[in-house]
Design a protein around this motif. Structure first.
Motif, PDB file in Angstrom:
ATOM      1  N   GLN A  90       0.830  -1.206   0.000  1.00  0.00           N
ATOM      2  CA  GLN A  90       0.000   0.000   0.000  1.00  0.00           C
ATOM      3  C   GLN A  90       0.866   1.258   0.000  1.00  0.00           C
ATOM      4  N   VAL A 108      -7.561  -0.924  -2.212  1.00  0.00           N
ATOM      5  CA  VAL A 108      -6.938  -0.041  -1.234  1.00  0.00           C
ATOM      6  C   VAL A 108      -7.491  -0.417   0.139  1.00  0.00           C
ATOM      7  N   SER A 110      -8.921  -0.111   3.622  1.00  0.00           N
ATOM      8  CA  SER A 110      -9.667   0.980   4.253  1.00  0.00           C
ATOM      9  C   SER A 110      -8.850   1.639   5.358  1.00  0.00           C
ATOM     10  N   LEU A 113      -6.968   4.341   3.532  1.00  0.00           N
ATOM     11  CA  LEU A 113      -7.666   5.051   2.452  1.00  0.00           C
ATOM     12  C   LEU A 113      -7.527   6.571   2.573  1.00  0.00           C
ATOM     13  N   ILE A 145     -15.497   6.649   2.987  1.00  0.00           N
ATOM     14  CA  ILE A 145     -15.146   6.782   1.572  1.00  0.00           C
ATOM     15  C   ILE A 145     -15.470   8.161   1.013  1.00  0.00           C
ATOM     16  N   ALA A 154     -13.829   6.035  -3.269  1.00  0.00           N
ATOM     17  CA  ALA A 154     -13.574   4.596  -3.394  1.00  0.00           C
ATOM     18  C   ALA A 154     -14.878   3.877  -3.066  1.00  0.00           C
ATOM     19  N   TRP A 156     -16.067   0.860  -0.677  1.00  0.00           N
ATOM     20  CA  TRP A 156     -15.723  -0.053   0.417  1.00  0.00           C
ATOM     21  C   TRP A 156     -16.708  -1.213   0.351  1.00  0.00           C
ATOM     22  N   TRP A 322     -11.826  -3.793   2.865  1.00  0.00           N
ATOM     23  CA  TRP A 322     -11.135  -3.371   1.637  1.00  0.00           C
ATOM     24  C   TRP A 322     -12.021  -2.538   0.728  1.00  0.00           C
ATOM     25  N   THR A 323     -11.373  -1.656  -0.005  1.00  0.00           N
ATOM     26  CA  THR A 323     -12.067  -0.832  -0.987  1.00  0.00           C
ATOM     27  C   THR A 323     -11.491  -1.097  -2.378  1.00  0.00           C
ATOM     28  N   ALA A 325     -10.618   1.337  -5.673  1.00  0.00           N
ATOM     29  CA  ALA A 325     -10.488   2.752  -6.032  1.00  0.00           C
ATOM     30  C   ALA A 325      -9.756   2.875  -7.360  1.00  0.00           C
TER      31      ALA A 325
END
Length: 432
Positions: A90, A108, A110, A113, A145, A154, A156, A322-323, A325
């Motif tokens: 990341q 990405v 969270s 983020l 987000i 993003a 999520w 998790w997202t 994006a």
């Protein structure tokens, strides 16, 4: 934290190895879609993808991705996969994004983020999700987000939470408050158990699990600018109250001193399996792990409930997930990334991996989430709280881990330990 990521090298031998004749021409090791498709989207994912170590999950994702690309025949996905070192992955991706070299679309965490938001490297997802979909998100997801200018940065798609597990044959009723839990822990010691277990070692999970107690009091770690505030004013008072609660659990014998050596959720499962504890703070994913580990008769004794609060009405629980994006500048690529988030991850992937959805309605849409256990998890998510995405958070967590060890071992008094943690965090903040 909750998932065991496997190395890209190990996975390379099994990636897309599942026979699927219908998909072969559209799926290769690093591509989804026709080779001659005119448009390309570079996608970087974790093992929540066809790169999953579990062959059944990998096959399920492959089917989802092939069905997705069939609906978008002008596109192909150029697949990249992260290694097991998610923190480094990341951080590297953030630097690539700042330099303009990031993939078009990516997973990405969270947890970080907001760092991507602060650096203004994420594309605008707002046009691609309806008001109904956004309003259906749990509140902490929606705020997580959304940028300061109310732009969705993003999507999520999965989350988790922490709960109190208990052996019903020893602790019949769910503790509702901190006092209830202390009494239950002491009573369980009287039944030959070692008391309440929780992470309190040098480990991010120790900070995250404990923060539910601070958040239940309304405490804040940082202000709107991202500056640490947990060691001053009302926040300091709340912080000390939550810290002294943990200290009292250990000092009273409701929890064993060895909690300062626990820095892994697996240790909690092991204690449950060994029959040495009747109470522990753990993650929702451990329910399935207990079911797989314990004999049927033993598993029937275990249940879970929301983490007790200072009062029954003051509750909180830490949540992650998790997202998806986009870092693309091309609007077509941004839209394609949003389509991937919606059509593969927002629901289908949750059901495939039985990972908790971030939209309330999805708990009733998919049968897998209609169990009593998942309904209870959904109810608890109403009190969900995500970690602040401020760049200083990792240092805050580090200092809380040090502080927790000092306090629970008796090396420092709570206020002295808090002052030391807060001052160290402020010094680190100045260096950012």
């Amino acid at each position: 934290m909750k998932r065991a990521f496997v190395s890209a090298l190990a996975l390379s031998t099994m990636l897309f190895s599942v026979p699927a004749a219908f998909a072969q021409e559209l799926a290769t090791k690093d591509r989804i879609g026709a080779a001659d498709a005119p448009k390309t989207l570079i996608v970087r994912l974790t093992n929540d993808s066809p790169n999953n170590a579990d062959p059944a999950i990998a096959e399920g994702y492959q089917k989802l991705f092939v069905e997705f690309i069939k609906k978008h025949p002008d596109w192909k996905l150029q697949m990249q996969f992260m290694s097991a070192d998610i923190g480094t992955e990341q951080a590297k991706m953030l630097e690539q994004a700042k330099a303009g070299n990031a993939p078009d679309c990516a997973a990405v965490d969270s947890f970080v983020l907001s760092q991507f938001m602060v650096n203004k490297v994420l594309a605008d997802f707002t046009p691609y999700f309806s008001k109904e979909e956004i309003d259906d998100l749990f509140p902490f997801i929606r705020s997580g987000i959304t940028d300061k200018d109310q732009t969705i940065r993003a999507w999520w798609w999965d989350t988790d939470l922490r709960v109190l597990y208990r052996n019903k044959s020893i602790v019949a009723d769910a503790p509702q408050t901190w006092d209830d839990l202390k009494k239950a822990g002491i009573a369980s010691v009287g039944e030959g158990m070692e008391g309440i277990l929780f992470n309190a070692g040098r480990y991010e999970g120790s900070t995250f699990d404990w923060l539910a107690n601070y958040w239940a009091l309304g405490g804040k770690l940082v202000d709107d600018s991202g500056k640490p505030v947990f060691g001053e004013g009302d926040n300091k008072e709340k912080f000390l109250k939550a810290l002294n609660y943990y200290k009292d659990l250990v000092d009273s014998g409701a929890a064993p001193k060895r909690v300062t050596t626990i820095g892994n959720y697996d240790d909690l499962n092991a204690a449950a399996a060994a029959g040495t504890t009747a109470l522990f703070i753990g993650g929702n994913w451990q329910y399935a792990q207990l079911k797989a580990t314990l004999d049927d008769d033993e598993f029937k004794n275990w249940t879970f409930s929301p983490i007790p609060g200072p009062t029954a009405d003051q509750r909180s629980t830490g949540t992650g997930g998790w997202t998806i994006a986009s870092f693309a500048k091309d609007k077509d690529k941004v839209e394609m990334c949003a389509n991937l988030a919606r059509e593969v991850y927002m629901g289908p992937a949750n059901a495939l991996q039985q990972q908790l959805p971030t939209r309330k309605s999805l708990f009733t849409k998919y049968d897998v989430f209609a169990t009593e256990a998942n309904k209870t998890f959904a109810d608890a998510l109403v009190n969900g709280q995500a970690r602040p995405g401020a760049p200083i958070y990792p240092e805050i967590s580090n200092q809380i881990q040090i502080m927790m060890g000092d306090v629970l071992s008796g090396t420092k008094k709570p206020e002295d330990a808090l002052n030391a943690a807060f001052n160290a965090t402020l010094e680190a903040y100045k260096r950012l």
